[in-house]
Design an enzyme around this catalytic site. Structure first.
Site, PDB file in Angstrom:
ATOM      1  N   TYR A 178       0.864  -1.187   0.000  1.00  0.00           N
ATOM      2  CA  TYR A 178       0.000   0.000   0.000  1.00  0.00           C
ATOM      3  C   TYR A 178       0.896   1.231   0.000  1.00  0.00           C
ATOM      4  CZ  TYR A 178      -3.245   3.561   1.810  1.00  0.00           C
ATOM      5  OH  TYR A 178      -4.003   4.696   2.001  1.00  0.00           O
ATOM      6  N   ASP A 185       9.282   2.759  -0.352  1.00  0.00           N
ATOM      7  CA  ASP A 185       8.264   3.477   0.406  1.00  0.00           C
ATOM      8  C   ASP A 185       8.445   3.082   1.867  1.00  0.00           C
ATOM      9  OD1 ASP A 185       6.110   4.540   1.676  1.00  0.00           O
ATOM     10  OD2 ASP A 185       4.599   3.739   0.294  1.00  0.00           O
ATOM     11  N   LYS A 203       4.388   9.080   8.883  1.00  0.00           N
ATOM     12  CA  LYS A 203       4.224   8.478  10.208  1.00  0.00           C
ATOM     13  C   LYS A 203       5.281   8.969  11.223  1.00  0.00           C
ATOM     14  CE  LYS A 203       1.170   5.095   8.374  1.00  0.00           C
ATOM     15  NZ  LYS A 203       1.191   4.389   7.117  1.00  0.00           N
TER      16      LYS A 203
HETATM   17  C1  LIG Z   1       0.537   4.980   5.768  1.00  0.00           C
HETATM   18  C2  LIG Z   1       1.248   4.711   4.480  1.00  0.00           C
HETATM   19  C3  LIG Z   1       1.148   5.579   3.379  1.00  0.00           C
HETATM   20  C4  LIG Z   1       0.202   6.745   3.361  1.00  0.00           C
HETATM   21  O1  LIG Z   1       0.535   7.700   4.313  1.00  0.00           O
HETATM   22  P1  LIG Z   1      -0.621   8.742   4.766  1.00  0.00           P
HETATM   23  O2  LIG Z   1       0.100   9.644   5.716  1.00  0.00           O
HETATM   24  O3  LIG Z   1      -1.700   7.912   5.368  1.00  0.00           O
HETATM   25  O4  LIG Z   1      -1.057   9.433   3.534  1.00  0.00           O
HETATM   26  C5  LIG Z   1       1.933   5.336   2.277  1.00  0.00           C
HETATM   27  N1  LIG Z   1       2.771   4.278   2.230  1.00  0.00           N
HETATM   28  C6  LIG Z   1       2.889   3.426   3.259  1.00  0.00           C
HETATM   29  C7  LIG Z   1       3.862   2.294   3.168  1.00  0.00           C
HETATM   30  C8  LIG Z   1       2.117   3.604   4.408  1.00  0.00           C
HETATM   31  O5  LIG Z   1       2.206   2.720   5.408  1.00  0.00           O
END
Ligand SMILES: *Cc1c(COP(=O)(O)O)cnc(C)c1O
Length: 431
Positions: free
Chosen positions: A144, A238, A266
């Site tokens: 994701y 990511d 995060k």
């Molecule tokens: C949480 C997450 C996102 C999205 O971040 P948001 O701050 O919710 O937009 C993108 N990539 C990964 C791997 C994530 O865990």
């Protein structure tokens, strides 16, 4: 467990927000029942609107590596907020956080702050396309990357497929610019890269943690690096979850692999809305105003958020911070794993650093989305309800990982492990 106040708030919220929430998984649809409304947090504990107390393993989905309401972060926020909350001009706070990160992260030379993980990924993809002059993106089934249009796609049926959008409102052309490959399969990646010379970037969660915890072999990740170099595609890690989570240098540091671009979110904001992307000086020079790839933000590098991020990362950079967290997590998961082995339950807790995932499966390795049996989620649903009743909060979906924070004490973890084992013992059909 009292629920009246949360239920009332949820009933009200249904009038204001689609599904009563501002982010879908919060609605508890995957586990049933109605969401609990948070009132406050302290350390490992979350208190809801009815006054119930929980040991929290969701930790705001990852940002709270120091637990709730950590004093250093709270104080940094208060100090910053007294000077004003936003200027739309550069501030020293941005330099401060960037300097702190860049001097300790050997896989990053330059960074750009944004306001969410989604924004970081969206910007990194634009940069990859702008820098390579190519248009397609290869992603993996089971990863994701936020709600970026071209990445909200599922795999079709087949080895490597064009994406099929997983949300309404995405033009088919966007989905068609994304290829989807299974995780843990280098042959699939090589097939895609050789058949599609117009792939700008391969994006992966190097520690896939949004669809269960699908730990990849170091060989697969190293192979990705080689293939990207060979075929002229950029490799994007990511690290919105794994960054500053499995070590200060995240998954790049854990595996010793240099991606071309990295994205963050995060933890980097210490519980405030911050995202970031970065890479080499050369690649980042493509970003406006230095280069031709446009990306901007009214609240980017917000001074209050920068102060919170800095305070969080300062704690993370303390000697043995990550070692201690990983040791606590290993002990916690070990307690559960020993119990399920003794009882011969088809359950296993996978973990890395302070991330863990409880899988209702007897496979000893789960490394691709297809390895997860959707039917097994009914067990998670039962366990979730049991744990809520016994003061333990897990994110409300069996596909979500849990997080151990620095505020979880040995006693918290022992109590939680015992309750999880008791919850498993209560399940009648778990054999
Ligand atoms: C949480 C997450 C996102 C999205 O971040 P948001 O701050 O919710 O937009 C993108 N990539 C990964 C791997 C994530 O865990």
């Amino acid at each position: 467990m009292k629920k009246e106040k949360s239920q009332q708030l949820y009933a009200d919220a249904l009038h204001y927000f689609p599904g009563g929430v501002n982010s879908p998984v919060r609605a508890f649809r995957a586990v049933g029942g109605t969401p609990i409304f948070a009132a406050r947090g302290k350390g490992s504990r979350l208190f809801d609107a009815d006054g119930n107390e929980f040991i929290d393993f969701c930790c705001s989905w990852g940002p709270l590596i120091l637990g709730h309401n950590a004093a250093p972060i709270r104080e940094a926020i208060i100090e910053a907020v007294q000077l004003g909350t936003s200027f739309g001009m550069p501030t020293e706070a941005e330099n401060h956080l960037a300097q702190f990160i860049l001097s300790r992260h050997s896989y990053l030379e330059k960074i750009r702050f944004v306001s969410s993980g989604t924004e970081a990924v969206m910007s990194a993809l634009r940069l990859a396309r702008g820098a390579t002059g190519k248009s397609k993106i290869l992603k993996f089934d089971g990863c994701y990357h936020g709600h970026v249009d071209s990445l909200l796609v599922n795999a079709g049926s087949g080895f490597v497929t064009f994406g099929v959008s997983s949300s309404a409102g995405i033009p088919p052309e966007f989905a068609a610019a994304t290829l989807v490959a299974p995780l843990d399969n280098l042959e699939a990646v090589e097939t895609a890269l050789s058949q599609h010379p117009d792939i700008a970037a391969v994006i992966i969660e190097p520690i896939p943690a949004n669809n269960g915890l699908l730990l990849q072999s170091p060989d697969f990740l190293r192979g990705l690096r080689e293939l990207c170099t060979r075929y002229g595609a950029l490799l994007i890690f990511d690290e919105v979850i794994s960054g500053f989570r499995v070590g200060f240098e995240g998954a790049a540091g854990h595996y010793g692999i240099q991606p071309d671009l990295l994205t963050f979110g995060k933890i980097i904001g210490g519980g405030m809305p911050v995202g970031a992307y970065g890479g080499s000086h050369t690649l980042m020079a493509h970003i406006a105003p230095e280069g031709a790839v446009y990306q901007a933000g009214t609240l980017s590098g917000n001074p209050v958020a920068m102060a919170a991020g800095w305070a969080a990362l300062q704690q993370c950079a303390q000697p043995l911070f990550y070692e201690q967290l990983a040791r606590n997590t290993t002990n916690f998961c070990g307690m559960i794993n020993r119990h399920v082995q003794r009882k011969e339950y088809p359950v296993q807790v996978f973990h890395i650093g302070s991330i863990f995932w409880l899988a209702f499966s007897s496979r000893n390795r789960i490394s691709a989305a297809a390895d997860i049996d959707p039917q097994s989620m009914r067990y998670f649903k039962q366990l979730h309800a049991f744990l809520l009743d016994h003061g333990i909060y897990f994110g409300p979906s069996g596909y979500e990982v849990g997080f151990v924070s620095a505020a979880h004490t040995t006693a918290d973890l022992a109590l939680s492990a015992a309750l999880i084992c008791a919850g498993l013992d209560e399940m009648e059909d778990l054999y």
